[in-house]
Scaffold this motif. Structure first.
Motif, mmCIF file in Angstrom:
data_model
loop_
_atom_site.group_PDB
_atom_site.id
_atom_site.type_symbol
_atom_site.label_atom_id
_atom_site.label_comp_id
_atom_site.label_asym_id
_atom_site.label_seq_id
_atom_site.Cartn_x
_atom_site.Cartn_y
_atom_site.Cartn_z
ATOM 1 N N HIS A 92 0.856 -1.193 0.000
ATOM 2 C CA HIS A 92 0.000 0.000 0.000
ATOM 3 C C HIS A 92 0.896 1.249 0.000
ATOM 4 O O HIS A 92 1.635 1.455 -0.960
ATOM 5 C CB HIS A 92 -0.969 -0.027 1.172
ATOM 6 N N ALA A 111 0.343 -1.144 6.296
ATOM 7 C CA ALA A 111 0.244 -2.412 5.568
ATOM 8 C C ALA A 111 1.451 -3.306 5.807
ATOM 9 O O ALA A 111 2.535 -2.862 6.182
ATOM 10 C CB ALA A 111 0.107 -2.140 4.066
ATOM 11 N N ASP A 130 -5.434 4.448 6.665
ATOM 12 C CA ASP A 130 -4.554 3.574 5.888
ATOM 13 C C ASP A 130 -3.165 4.174 5.678
ATOM 14 O O ASP A 130 -2.378 3.668 4.880
ATOM 15 C CB ASP A 130 -5.192 3.220 4.536
ATOM 16 N N CYS A 223 1.475 7.592 -5.924
ATOM 17 C CA CYS A 223 0.189 6.939 -5.729
ATOM 18 C C CYS A 223 -0.578 6.977 -7.051
ATOM 19 O O CYS A 223 -0.420 7.904 -7.848
ATOM 20 C CB CYS A 223 -0.606 7.624 -4.621
ATOM 21 N N ASP A 225 -4.070 5.118 -7.460
ATOM 22 C CA ASP A 225 -5.244 4.253 -7.310
ATOM 23 C C ASP A 225 -6.411 4.670 -8.194
ATOM 24 O O ASP A 225 -7.248 3.846 -8.542
ATOM 25 C CB ASP A 225 -5.685 4.204 -5.846
ATOM 26 N N HIS A 251 0.435 2.580 -3.588
ATOM 27 C CA HIS A 251 -0.954 2.967 -3.328
ATOM 28 C C HIS A 251 -1.754 2.824 -4.625
ATOM 29 O O HIS A 251 -2.481 3.711 -5.042
ATOM 30 C CB HIS A 251 -1.006 4.414 -2.828
ATOM 31 N N GLY A 255 -6.892 0.925 -0.022
ATOM 32 C CA GLY A 255 -6.369 0.057 1.023
ATOM 33 C C GLY A 255 -7.278 -1.082 1.415
ATOM 34 O O GLY A 255 -6.803 -2.136 1.856
ATOM 35 N N ILE A 259 -3.006 -4.709 -0.629
ATOM 36 C CA ILE A 259 -1.830 -3.858 -0.419
ATOM 37 C C ILE A 259 -0.911 -3.809 -1.639
ATOM 38 O O ILE A 259 0.057 -3.046 -1.646
ATOM 39 C CB ILE A 259 -1.038 -4.315 0.822
#
Length: 286
Positions: A92, A111, A130, A223, A225, A251, A255, A259
């Motif tokens: 993560h 994580a 997270d 990150c 996501d 990421h 989360g 992970i």
């Protein structure tokens, strides 16, 4: 600016009973009340806010000079004991770094595994759960410091912390409806051997990112996501702007969905891409 420092202490429980008995009931009651009030005040100061507002962010026109400043703590020279620093990607957004001096840094603990190594420094980019579970770290070395997002922005100015074995520069993060740039940061770590590591924290593209190219960073974590933050395409664009030697997706999924996701990581089409599996440890080098 406040730096939270974890200290270990003890109290003497062997007070002479006669001395206690010689005091009046009123004196004992007053002292107990004073101690409880002091304890309560201390606890109130160390509570970490784990909630953030879900709101539309109003951006500012701050320049790079306005969002960075130098706040120097007492610098101590540490002896080098390893040839290279090591970075463990825990999954993560959680990272553990062991410096050449043997100092252990945790970033956004949440994580994976590996929290059994005593901490010297804990960095937290923002208050979401997270990214903000320092209680997972089993032990802390004497003098361990916690630098959270609450310490990192003072009167709108991002702070820097020189700890001798590492300099920590807080940089912009946020700029989306889930993450307010006034209470979110990323970190750039510069180690004593010159290696630099940038972790974006939770963010979309920031105004500061193009200027980071001047720093010729070695490693950068983005990150991607695409749910609470920027997605793969925007993250790859940011990687091009920053221009680090190694661009690492992290990421990559929310989360609560896991992970690490190899399939998503391989869709991160940034130059100089480096994929690190959750639980994988690498050596850091220039």
């Amino acid at each position: 600016m406040a730096i939270m420092i974890a200290l270990c202490g003890c109290t003497d429980k062997g007070n002479d009973k006669k001395e206690t008995d010689s005091r009046t009931t009123a004196e004992v009651t007053a002292e107990t009340t004073s101690e409880n009030e002091s304890s309560s005040a201390t606890d109130d100061q160390t509570v970490t806010d784990n909630t953030m507002e879900d709101e539309t962010i109003t951006t500012t026109e701050a320049t790079t000079e306005e969002v960075t400043t130098e706040m120097t703590t007492e610098k101590i020279e540490y002896e080098k004991i390893y040839d290279k620093a090591k970075l463990l990607y825990m999954g993560h957004a959680s990272i553990r770094i062991t410096t050449v001096e043997g100092k252990v840094i945790y970033i956004d603990p949440y994580a994976g595994e590996g929290y059994d190594v005593p901490a010297d420094l804990i960095l937290i980019t923002h208050g979401h759960g997270d990214h903000n579970m320092p209680q997972l770290i089993e032990t802390q070395n004497e003098g361990c410091k916690t630098i959270s997002y609450m310490d990192c922005i003072v009167d709108g100015v991002h702070q820097s912390f020189d700890l001798g074995y590492v300099q920590v520069d807080a940089v912009e993060a946020g700029y989306n409806r889930n993450h307010d740039e006034k209470i979110c940061v990323g970190f750039i770590l510069t180690f004593s051997d010159g290696v630099t590591v940038y972790v974006t924290g939770d963010t979309s593209e920031t105004k500061q990112m193009p200027s980071l190219a001047e720093r010729a960073l070695d490693y950068a974590f983005f990150c991607c996501d695409g749910v609470y933050n920027m997605g793969l395409e925007e993250a790859a664009k940011c990687a091009e702007e920053v221009g680090a030697k190694h661009n690492i997706p992290y990421h990559m999924i929310p989360g609560d969905r896991g992970i690490f996701d190899r399939e998503v990581a391989e869709q991160f089409n940034a130059p100089n891409r480096l994929i690190i599996e959750a639980g994988e440890e690498i050596e850091l080098e220039k």
